[in-house]
Scaffold this motif. Structure first.
Motif, PDB file in Angstrom:
ATOM      1  N   GLU A 190       0.813  -1.212   0.000  1.00  0.00           N
ATOM      2  CA  GLU A 190       0.000   0.000   0.000  1.00  0.00           C
ATOM      3  C   GLU A 190       0.848   1.264   0.000  1.00  0.00           C
ATOM      4  O   GLU A 190       0.511   2.254  -0.659  1.00  0.00           O
ATOM      5  CB  GLU A 190      -0.919  -0.012   1.223  1.00  0.00           C
ATOM      6  N   VAL A 191       1.965   1.247   0.725  1.00  0.00           N
ATOM      7  CA  VAL A 191       2.796   2.448   0.791  1.00  0.00           C
ATOM      8  C   VAL A 191       3.406   2.743  -0.575  1.00  0.00           C
ATOM      9  O   VAL A 191       3.430   3.897  -1.022  1.00  0.00           O
ATOM     10  CB  VAL A 191       3.903   2.283   1.852  1.00  0.00           C
ATOM     11  N   HIS A 192       3.899   1.714  -1.251  1.00  0.00           N
ATOM     12  CA  HIS A 192       4.458   1.913  -2.595  1.00  0.00           C
ATOM     13  C   HIS A 192       3.396   2.505  -3.521  1.00  0.00           C
ATOM     14  O   HIS A 192       3.675   3.449  -4.281  1.00  0.00           O
ATOM     15  CB  HIS A 192       4.956   0.584  -3.152  1.00  0.00           C
ATOM     16  N   ALA A 193       2.176   1.979  -3.454  1.00  0.00           N
ATOM     17  CA  ALA A 193       1.104   2.486  -4.314  1.00  0.00           C
ATOM     18  C   ALA A 193       0.782   3.941  -3.998  1.00  0.00           C
ATOM     19  O   ALA A 193       0.559   4.755  -4.909  1.00  0.00           O
ATOM     20  CB  ALA A 193      -0.144   1.613  -4.151  1.00  0.00           C
ATOM     21  N   ARG A 194       0.762   4.307  -2.708  1.00  0.00           N
ATOM     22  CA  ARG A 194       0.430   5.678  -2.335  1.00  0.00           C
ATOM     23  C   ARG A 194       1.528   6.657  -2.771  1.00  0.00           C
ATOM     24  O   ARG A 194       1.242   7.775  -3.210  1.00  0.00           O
ATOM     25  CB  ARG A 194       0.220   5.773  -0.825  1.00  0.00           C
ATOM     26  N   VAL A 195       2.784   6.239  -2.625  1.00  0.00           N
ATOM     27  CA  VAL A 195       3.879   7.110  -3.056  1.00  0.00           C
ATOM     28  C   VAL A 195       3.835   7.305  -4.565  1.00  0.00           C
ATOM     29  O   VAL A 195       3.996   8.425  -5.072  1.00  0.00           O
ATOM     30  CB  VAL A 195       5.236   6.528  -2.610  1.00  0.00           C
ATOM     31  N   ARG A 196       3.597   6.236  -5.292  1.00  0.00           N
ATOM     32  CA  ARG A 196       3.508   6.332  -6.752  1.00  0.00           C
ATOM     33  C   ARG A 196       2.373   7.265  -7.170  1.00  0.00           C
ATOM     34  O   ARG A 196       2.533   8.114  -8.054  1.00  0.00           O
ATOM     35  CB  ARG A 196       3.290   4.937  -7.341  1.00  0.00           C
ATOM     36  N   GLU A 197       1.242   7.116  -6.514  1.00  0.00           N
ATOM     37  CA  GLU A 197       0.084   7.961  -6.815  1.00  0.00           C
ATOM     38  C   GLU A 197       0.376   9.430  -6.510  1.00  0.00           C
ATOM     39  O   GLU A 197       0.008  10.321  -7.283  1.00  0.00           O
ATOM     40  CB  GLU A 197      -1.098   7.459  -5.993  1.00  0.00           C
ATOM     41  N   SER A 198       1.048   9.689  -5.390  1.00  0.00           N
ATOM     42  CA  SER A 198       1.338  11.073  -4.994  1.00  0.00           C
ATOM     43  C   SER A 198       2.362  11.706  -5.928  1.00  0.00           C
ATOM     44  O   SER A 198       2.251  12.891  -6.265  1.00  0.00           O
ATOM     45  CB  SER A 198       1.841  11.111  -3.550  1.00  0.00           C
ATOM     46  N   PHE A 199       3.365  10.945  -6.369  1.00  0.00           N
ATOM     47  CA  PHE A 199       4.324  11.447  -7.345  1.00  0.00           C
ATOM     48  C   PHE A 199       3.600  11.823  -8.647  1.00  0.00           C
ATOM     49  O   PHE A 199       3.849  12.892  -9.228  1.00  0.00           O
ATOM     50  CB  PHE A 199       5.379  10.383  -7.655  1.00  0.00           C
TER      51      PHE A 199
END
Length: 282
Positions: free
Chosen positions: A123-132
């Motif tokens: 989930e953290v990887h997905a959230r960082v990717r989305e925020s970038f």
């Protein structure tokens, strides 16, 4: 970047970065960047596919893959590109002059001299990717104050990344979606079984994770969040106690008042009176 016959790499252009500049690349096997003096900003690189390589002044290298986040501080040499043997490298990047209060968000472990590194998953990887991606879209979208929108989106990415810094209260990525679910559904019936399904875990495993990482079992955590929300509603609105109770998941206002008193030491009416400086009606 071919370099000259003496083997000195060709300098890569240095971008102009007023406050923040973000983007994404999908590069082939020959991609290389070399800035011998680095830049005056911080560079954040998030690998979303393929493999990349970062070199350090001591000759060592760090090979990165999907979910790896690398941070180069100002003045650190930029020596990075597609890893040897890889078909390509997909990356999101940001050059940024961070606000002073971002310092804790940039305090990552140092993998090589001047090269900080985190690995993100789930989930953290997905959230960082989305925020970038959001930072790039906002920065390039032509909105008024676009740079500030992009800066805020990048800060969100770094906040998510900070949940995975070793030595801090590292949160299991499987709990993140559960905590958000609780915050968004306080007015609804919540059960351990339902929260466990959201996380893809058994109820017993979820209970173990909550107790291990948050110090309380799931339903005690839910009640704590409900009481926090109730205190805010009592302090900031004039809603009747029964309405506040329903807003935080209690159909019975008497039972809500009992639980509220147990958590705060006073009734909902008394808590409201204290927060406003008024005397509760007798």
């Amino acid at each position: 970047m071919m370099g000259d016959p003496a083997g000195v790499p060709t300098e890569t252009a240095t971008p102009t970065v007023p406050r923040v500049l973000t983007g994404s690349f999908a590069e082939g096997p020959s991609y290389v960047t070399w800035r011998s003096r680095g830049t005056t900003d911080w560079l954040v690189v998030h690998t979303t596919g393929g493999r990349g390589r970062f070199g350090a002044v001591d000759g060592r290298s760090l090979v990165v893959g999907r979910g790896d986040l690398v941070l180069l501080r100002p003045g650190v040499r930029h020596d990075y590109g597609t890893a040897a043997g890889a078909d390509g490298w997909e990356l999101q990047w940001a050059h940024v002059h961070p606000r002073p209060d971002w310092a804790p968000l940039l305090d990552w472990p140092e993998a090589l001299p001047g090269v900080r590194h985190l690995h993100l998953a789930g989930e953290v990887h997905a959230r960082v990717r989305e925020s970038f991606a959001r930072a790039t879209a906002l920065g390039q979208g032509g909105l008024a104050q676009a740079e500030l929108f992009a800066l805020n989106a990048l800060e969100t990415a770094l906040l998510w990344a900070a949940t995975q810094v070793p030595g801090t209260s590292t949160l299991d990525p499987r709990l993140i979606s559960v905590l958000e679910d609780v915050g968004a559904r306080l007015a609804e019936p919540l059960t351990v079984a339902g929260l466990a399904r959201r996380a893809g875990l058994s109820p017993s495993r979820l209970t173990h994770l909550f107790s291990e990482q948050l110090g309380v079992p799931p339903m005690r955590f839910v009640e704590r969040q409900r009481m926090q929300a109730a205190r805010q509603l009592l302090e900031l609105t004039s809603r009747p106690v029964a309405e506040v109770a329903r807003a935080v998941g209690y159909d019975d206002p008497l039972y809500f008042s009992t639980r509220f008193r147990r958590h705060t030491g006073c009734s909902p009416t008394a808590h409201r009176a204290r927060s406003t400086g008024a005397l509760p009606s007798s």
